[in-house]
Write a protein that holds these residues in place. Structure first.
Motif, PDB file in Angstrom:
ATOM      1  N   GLN A  43      -3.446  84.501   5.441  1.00 24.70           N
ATOM      2  CA  GLN A  43      -3.633  84.532   6.886  1.00 24.70           C
ATOM      3  C   GLN A  43      -4.567  85.686   7.230  1.00 24.70           C
ATOM      4  N   PRO A  44      -5.578  85.457   8.073  1.00 30.37           N
ATOM      5  CA  PRO A  44      -6.469  86.556   8.463  1.00 30.37           C
ATOM      6  C   PRO A  44      -5.850  87.415   9.560  1.00 30.37           C
ATOM      7  N   PHE A  45      -6.098  88.710   9.491  1.00 34.78           N
ATOM      8  CA  PHE A  45      -5.670  89.650  10.522  1.00 34.78           C
ATOM      9  C   PHE A  45      -6.814  90.608  10.798  1.00 34.78           C
ATOM     10  N   ASN A  46      -6.827  91.161  11.996  1.00 39.83           N
ATOM     11  CA  ASN A  46      -7.773  92.240  12.271  1.00 39.83           C
ATOM     12  C   ASN A  46      -6.993  93.496  12.653  1.00 39.83           C
ATOM     13  N   ILE A  47      -7.616  94.640  12.448  1.00 38.74           N
ATOM     14  CA  ILE A  47      -6.958  95.916  12.688  1.00 38.74           C
ATOM     15  C   ILE A  47      -7.324  96.412  14.086  1.00 38.74           C
ATOM     16  N   PRO A  48      -6.331  96.491  15.003  1.00 40.66           N
ATOM     17  CA  PRO A  48      -6.629  96.885  16.373  1.00 40.66           C
ATOM     18  C   PRO A  48      -6.400  98.361  16.669  1.00 40.66           C
ATOM     19  N   SER A  49      -5.758  99.098  15.739  1.00 39.63           N
ATOM     20  CA  SER A  49      -5.432 100.500  16.004  1.00 39.63           C
ATOM     21  C   SER A  49      -5.756 101.354  14.791  1.00 39.63           C
ATOM     22  N   GLY A  50      -5.709 102.663  14.988  1.00 40.53           N
ATOM     23  CA  GLY A  50      -6.075 103.586  13.919  1.00 40.53           C
ATOM     24  C   GLY A  50      -4.907 104.137  13.135  1.00 40.53           C
ATOM     25  N   SER A  51      -3.766 103.455  13.125  1.00 38.89           N
ATOM     26  CA  SER A  51      -2.577 104.021  12.490  1.00 38.89           C
ATOM     27  C   SER A  51      -2.675 104.088  10.972  1.00 38.89           C
ATOM     28  N   LEU A  52      -3.586 103.315  10.369  1.00 32.71           N
ATOM     29  CA  LEU A  52      -3.726 103.337   8.909  1.00 32.71           C
ATOM     30  C   LEU A  52      -5.050 103.969   8.472  1.00 32.71           C
ATOM     31  N   VAL A  53      -5.741 104.638   9.402  1.00 32.57           N
ATOM     32  CA  VAL A  53      -6.898 105.436   9.005  1.00 32.57           C
ATOM     33  C   VAL A  53      -6.405 106.526   8.046  1.00 32.57           C
ATOM     34  N   PRO A  54      -7.099 106.791   6.931  1.00 36.54           N
ATOM     35  CA  PRO A  54      -8.437 106.335   6.567  1.00 36.54           C
ATOM     36  C   PRO A  54      -8.474 105.061   5.714  1.00 36.54           C
ATOM     37  N   THR A  55      -7.312 104.476   5.392  1.00 33.96           N
ATOM     38  CA  THR A  55      -7.303 103.303   4.524  1.00 33.96           C
ATOM     39  C   THR A  55      -7.882 102.084   5.219  1.00 33.96           C
ATOM     40  N   LEU A  56      -7.431 101.832   6.435  1.00 35.06           N
ATOM     41  CA  LEU A  56      -7.933 100.713   7.234  1.00 35.06           C
ATOM     42  C   LEU A  56      -8.454 101.242   8.554  1.00 35.06           C
TER      43      LEU A  56
END
Length: 261
Positions: A43-56
């Motif tokens: 399933q595709p997802f997009n990242i809307p927030s910076g909670s997993l920076v710097p990984t995502l």
């Protein structure tokens, strides 16, 4: 038979109608295949927030494997409208510590969240002066070059960055935007209940996660949707992915088809 005694024949189908029917057939088959793939495989997802920076990063688009943890009610599209209880999984395989996983927020069983698996059932988790502690032992972290990000005022800032090595050997990067004095850098001792997991973001001072028991808390195994596997597209924050004319300048080409750790 007609009045002359000759057998009746079906009028030949015109080329236009034959073409339309074939197009509809192909479209329906494609939709069915897409539904099966989305429900059972990826399933595709997009990242809307910076909670997993710097990984995502905000603007990353990724594939999540639905089969990694088996299947529950939440593996199905529009699961929040399905009037059955989420009380288990089939072909279940529990998440591993260090996985980045998508799950349904326990508070409403509808909102998609993505975080890293930090605590397993029965673990004791605590943040002490910015250091993650698991079962009474501080997790190893190593200071590396500062990470350039945007602070709460929208200004570019360099913040402390670390390599964190979890029990079991998974090493990943974390940042501490507020140093070791952020709101969630000193917490109570959490004990993960049976059948639940403790999830955290890599951006430790900018992540609403299991440390916040009122809004996220412990995540039931049944709420897991799948494991993040690969970034298939990435575009600068604020640039819609559908604006293909902006891709040459704003797509993060180096992130395409990178695996997620």
């Amino acid at each position: 038979m007609n009045h002359e005694g000759k057998p009746l024949t079906k009028p030949a189908e015109t080329g236009t109608w034959a073409s339309i029917r074939e197009t509809l057939k192909v479209a329906i088959q494609a939709l069915l295949i897409a539904l099966v793939v989305r429900t059972l495989l990826f399933q595709p997802f997009n990242i809307p927030s910076g909670s997993l920076v710097p990984t995502l990063l905000i603007g990353d688009y990724l594939f999540v494997s639905k089969y990694s943890y088996g299947y529950s009610k939440f593996s199905l599209p529009l699961s929040e409208y399905i009037p059955i209880e989420a009380n288990g999984r089939i072909w279940a395989a529990e998440p591993k510590r260090g996985d980045i996983a998508v799950f349904k927020l326990p508070k409403d069983n509808a909102t998609d969240y993505i975080k890293r698996v930090i605590g397993l059932p029965g673990d004791k988790i605590q943040m002490i002066d910015g250091i993650l502690n698991i079962n009474g032992q501080p997790v190893k972290r190593e200071r590396i070059a500062d990470y350039e990000t945007v602070d709460s005022y929208g200004q570019v800032a360099k913040v402390p960055q670390y390599l964190e090595t979890l029990p079991g050997g998974v090493t990943h990067r974390v940042i501490e935007r507020d140093g070791d004095n952020g709101f969630w850098d000193r917490t109570e001792l959490y004990t993960v209940p049976a059948g639940h997991f403790f999830m955290m973001g890599d951006n430790r001072d900018n992540s609403t996660d299991s440390r916040d028991l009122a809004n996220v808390g412990y995540v039931p195994f049944a709420n897991f949707v799948g494991r993040a596997e690969m970034i298939f597209f990435s575009v600068d924050e604020g640039t819609p992915a559908w604006q293909i004319w902006n891709w040459p300048a704003h797509a993060r080409w180096s992130r395409l088809f990178t695996t997620i750790h």
